[in-house]
Design a protein around this motif. Structure first.
Motif, PDB file in Angstrom:
ATOM      1  N   SER A   1      32.761   9.210  14.251  1.00 43.78           N
ATOM      2  CA  SER A   1      32.090  10.357  13.616  1.00 43.78           C
ATOM      3  C   SER A   1      31.010   9.909  12.634  1.00 43.78           C
ATOM      4  O   SER A   1      30.916  10.406  11.537  1.00 43.78           O
ATOM      5  CB  SER A   1      33.123  11.214  12.894  1.00 43.78           C
ATOM      6  N   TYR A   2      30.238   8.920  13.036  1.00 37.56           N
ATOM      7  CA  TYR A   2      29.107   8.434  12.240  1.00 37.56           C
ATOM      8  C   TYR A   2      27.938   8.255  13.205  1.00 37.56           C
ATOM      9  O   TYR A   2      28.149   8.177  14.423  1.00 37.56           O
ATOM     10  CB  TYR A   2      29.453   7.081  11.603  1.00 37.56           C
ATOM     11  N   ARG A   3      26.733   8.189  12.652  1.00 38.45           N
ATOM     12  CA  ARG A   3      25.600   7.934  13.548  1.00 38.45           C
ATOM     13  C   ARG A   3      25.590   6.449  13.913  1.00 38.45           C
ATOM     14  O   ARG A   3      25.530   6.085  15.087  1.00 38.45           O
ATOM     15  CB  ARG A   3      24.292   8.351  12.876  1.00 38.45           C
ATOM     16  N   HIS A   4      25.634   5.609  12.855  1.00 39.69           N
ATOM     17  CA  HIS A   4      25.789   4.172  13.074  1.00 39.69           C
ATOM     18  C   HIS A   4      26.653   3.610  11.979  1.00 39.69           C
ATOM     19  O   HIS A   4      26.583   4.083  10.841  1.00 39.69           O
ATOM     20  CB  HIS A   4      24.444   3.425  12.944  1.00 39.69           C
ATOM     21  N   VAL A   5      27.418   2.588  12.292  1.00 41.28           N
ATOM     22  CA  VAL A   5      27.957   1.724  11.236  1.00 41.28           C
ATOM     23  C   VAL A   5      27.439   0.332  11.545  1.00 41.28           C
ATOM     24  O   VAL A   5      27.584  -0.160  12.673  1.00 41.28           O
ATOM     25  CB  VAL A   5      29.494   1.705  11.201  1.00 41.28           C
ATOM     26  N   THR A   6      26.793  -0.284  10.571  1.00 38.08           N
ATOM     27  CA  THR A   6      26.364  -1.674  10.724  1.00 38.08           C
ATOM     28  C   THR A   6      27.133  -2.512   9.719  1.00 38.08           C
ATOM     29  O   THR A   6      27.238  -2.137   8.550  1.00 38.08           O
ATOM     30  CB  THR A   6      24.853  -1.821  10.439  1.00 38.08           C
ATOM     31  N   CYS A   7      27.705  -3.608  10.198  1.00 37.48           N
ATOM     32  CA  CYS A   7      28.330  -4.568   9.281  1.00 37.48           C
ATOM     33  C   CYS A   7      27.348  -5.719   9.118  1.00 37.48           C
ATOM     34  O   CYS A   7      26.794  -6.202  10.108  1.00 37.48           O
ATOM     35  CB  CYS A   7      29.621  -5.140   9.866  1.00 37.48           C
ATOM     36  N   CYS A   8      27.130  -6.127   7.891  1.00 36.62           N
ATOM     37  CA  CYS A   8      26.272  -7.294   7.657  1.00 36.62           C
ATOM     38  C   CYS A   8      27.073  -8.327   6.879  1.00 36.62           C
ATOM     39  O   CYS A   8      27.560  -8.060   5.781  1.00 36.62           O
ATOM     40  CB  CYS A   8      25.036  -6.874   6.861  1.00 36.62           C
ATOM     41  N   PHE A   9      27.263  -9.480   7.515  1.00 37.06           N
ATOM     42  CA  PHE A   9      27.994 -10.575   6.881  1.00 37.06           C
ATOM     43  C   PHE A   9      26.983 -11.689   6.601  1.00 37.06           C
ATOM     44  O   PHE A   9      26.449 -12.283   7.544  1.00 37.06           O
ATOM     45  CB  PHE A   9      29.099 -11.083   7.810  1.00 37.06           C
TER      46      PHE A   9
ATOM     47  N   LEU B   1      31.847  10.390   5.329  1.00 37.87           N
ATOM     48  CA  LEU B   1      30.399  10.281   5.091  1.00 37.87           C
ATOM     49  C   LEU B   1      29.617  10.359   6.395  1.00 37.87           C
ATOM     50  O   LEU B   1      28.539  10.957   6.449  1.00 37.87           O
ATOM     51  CB  LEU B   1      30.066   8.964   4.394  1.00 37.87           C
ATOM     52  N   GLY B   2      30.158   9.728   7.439  1.00 35.88           N
ATOM     53  CA  GLY B   2      29.438   9.634   8.715  1.00 35.88           C
ATOM     54  C   GLY B   2      29.116  10.996   9.295  1.00 35.88           C
ATOM     55  O   GLY B   2      28.076  11.213   9.894  1.00 35.88           O
ATOM     56  N   GLY B   3      30.057  11.933   9.116  1.00 35.89           N
ATOM     57  CA  GLY B   3      29.833  13.275   9.650  1.00 35.89           C
ATOM     58  C   GLY B   3      29.559  14.251   8.535  1.00 35.89           C
ATOM     59  O   GLY B   3      29.513  15.453   8.750  1.00 35.89           O
ATOM     60  N   GLU B   4      29.417  13.735   7.300  1.00 30.68           N
ATOM     61  CA  GLU B   4      29.224  14.557   6.101  1.00 30.68           C
ATOM     62  C   GLU B   4      30.304  15.642   6.018  1.00 30.68           C
ATOM     63  O   GLU B   4      30.022  16.777   5.659  1.00 30.68           O
ATOM     64  CB  GLU B   4      27.831  15.207   6.089  1.00 30.68           C
ATOM     65  N   ALA B   5      31.518  15.278   6.377  1.00 27.67           N
ATOM     66  CA  ALA B   5      32.612  16.241   6.283  1.00 27.67           C
ATOM     67  C   ALA B   5      33.026  16.386   4.825  1.00 27.67           C
ATOM     68  O   ALA B   5      32.911  15.466   4.052  1.00 27.67           O
ATOM     69  CB  ALA B   5      33.795  15.746   7.113  1.00 27.67           C
TER      70      ALA B   5
END
Ligand code: ZN
Length: 387
Positions: A135-143, A381-385
């Protein structure tokens, strides 16, 4: 929400195994072989969650790299998770004091800062996948591989990613009082140099222009530019002048560690220090000041406060209360905030002892709550619920 908490608790044995594996790989910021190994483990884990992986090699072609992993979903907002793979510890530390646990804590080099955060990001993505929740547009992980040396090779990447995401959640260690970080000071170095005139200190002391004496006046005056109310500090930490006892020194220099919550304060310090430098107490000396800016401030702001308020509500579902505070030290949250993103920091497992020391440890009873918090924050947050 019960189902999510159960998943977070059930995952613990797997979580612990991966945590142990990563802590037992030396990955000091300058140790490329270890950093490469961690990057591959992290990248492969994300690939198994169906994420799109990119390795970003840094300057030296020795395998050291930053890793990003991206998941596309069906929601409206995009979220960036930040955690660093490097530690402050030299090669051999992991062998000397490997990962271990007792009833309350996990121990080992980087266990809290920041491998706990790395594993938390990974298992958050794993749980979301298991729940079939996108339920998000994108999740990016940055390591990244260089946070402990101020992110020279990941700075641009982090700022660029931060601009392209709605929210940035940083997984630096949770604060000891089960807290998150609402602001971090920006860091700068102030260099003060004084040019004078040399002379024999026995036969002609008055013919010299004593750079050391002028510097001591300048240090006193510039130190007073600190402003406690605004949390701006000017702390002189290094000084050098003269090399012979019988010569009036013609050169002196000092360095101050300058920290401020607001960028304008750094501008003020620079301006006012320059004004002070322009007027000499010791005739014939010339003072120059230079402010070298490091990480910009991650200043208190409404967007961050709204994220914290959401996080507090989520934590309350577990009967826990989340505290908030600021920090004098900079981190990658500073870069993300300076890029204009809405940032929340210190969402990682809760630390138990002082990091960057042999007493570093992380609270085991914080694993499930912090996993729950991150999973719920992303879905909300992803879906602004509404939370
Ligand atoms: Zn860290």
């Amino acid at each position: 929400m019960q189902g999510i908490l159960e998943q977070c608790e059930q995952i613990r044995p797997e979580f612990m195994r991966l945590w142990e594996k990563l802590v037992n790989i030396d990955s000091g910021s300058d140790y490329s072989p270890g950093l490469r190994q961690v990057a591959e483990i992290v990248g492969e884990f994300c690939a198994r969650q169906g994420m799109e992986i990119t390795y970003h090699p840094v300057a030296a072609a020795d395998g050291k790299c930053n890793v990003t992993a991206r998941a596309a979903g069906t929601g409206t907002k995009s979220i960036l998770l930040l955690a660093h793979m490097d530690t402050v510890f030299p090669v051999g530390t992991a062998a000397a004091r490997p990962f271990r646990t007792d009833a309350e804590y996990a121990y080992g080099p980087g266990v809290s800062d920041c491998k706990g955060g790395v594993v938390l990001a990974l298992y958050t993505m794993h749980i979301l996948k298991k729940m079939n929740n996108s339920s998000y547009r994108h999740v990016t992980c940055c390591f990244n591989c260089d946070e402990e040396i101020s992110s020279p090779d990941s700075r641009d990447l982090i700022m660029e990613l931060a601009k392209r995401h709605d929210y940035v959640l940083c997984l630096e260690p949770g604060q000891a009082n089960d807290g998150v970080i609402a602001w971090r000071k920006g860091v700068a170095k102030l260099k003060v140099t004084v040019a004078g005139k040399a002379s024999h200190s026995g036969s002609d002391p008055d013919k010299g222009c004593n750079a050391l004496l002028e510097l001591s006046h300048q240090i006193n005056r510039i130190s007073m530019l600190a402003n406690r109310d605004k949390e701006t500090t000017v702390t002189f930490t290094k000084m050098a002048a003269g090399d012979r006892l019988n010569v009036v020194p013609d050169y002196a220099e000092a360095w101050a560690d300058v920290r401020a919550v607001y960028a304008e304060e750094l501008d003020r310090i620079e301006r006012e220090a320059q004004a002070l430098a322009a007027s000499a107490t010791v005739a014939g000396t010339r003072t120059a000041v230079e402010l070298r800016r490091g990480r910009p401030p991650f200043f208190p702001n409404e967007g961050t406060q709204q994220l914290i308020d959401k996080a507090k509500k989520i934590y309350a579902e577990l009967g826990r209360s989340l505290s908030q505070s600021g920090a004098g030290g900079g981190a990658d949250a500073n870069l993300a905030a300076a890029a204009g993103a809405i940032v929340l920091d210190s969402l990682g497992p809760v630390k138990g002892g002082p990091n960057h020391t042999a007493d570093e440890k992380a609270r085991l009873d914080s694993l499930a709550p912090r996993l729950y918090l991150l999973v719920r924050l992303i879905t909300a947050l992803g879906g602004e619920a509404a939370i």
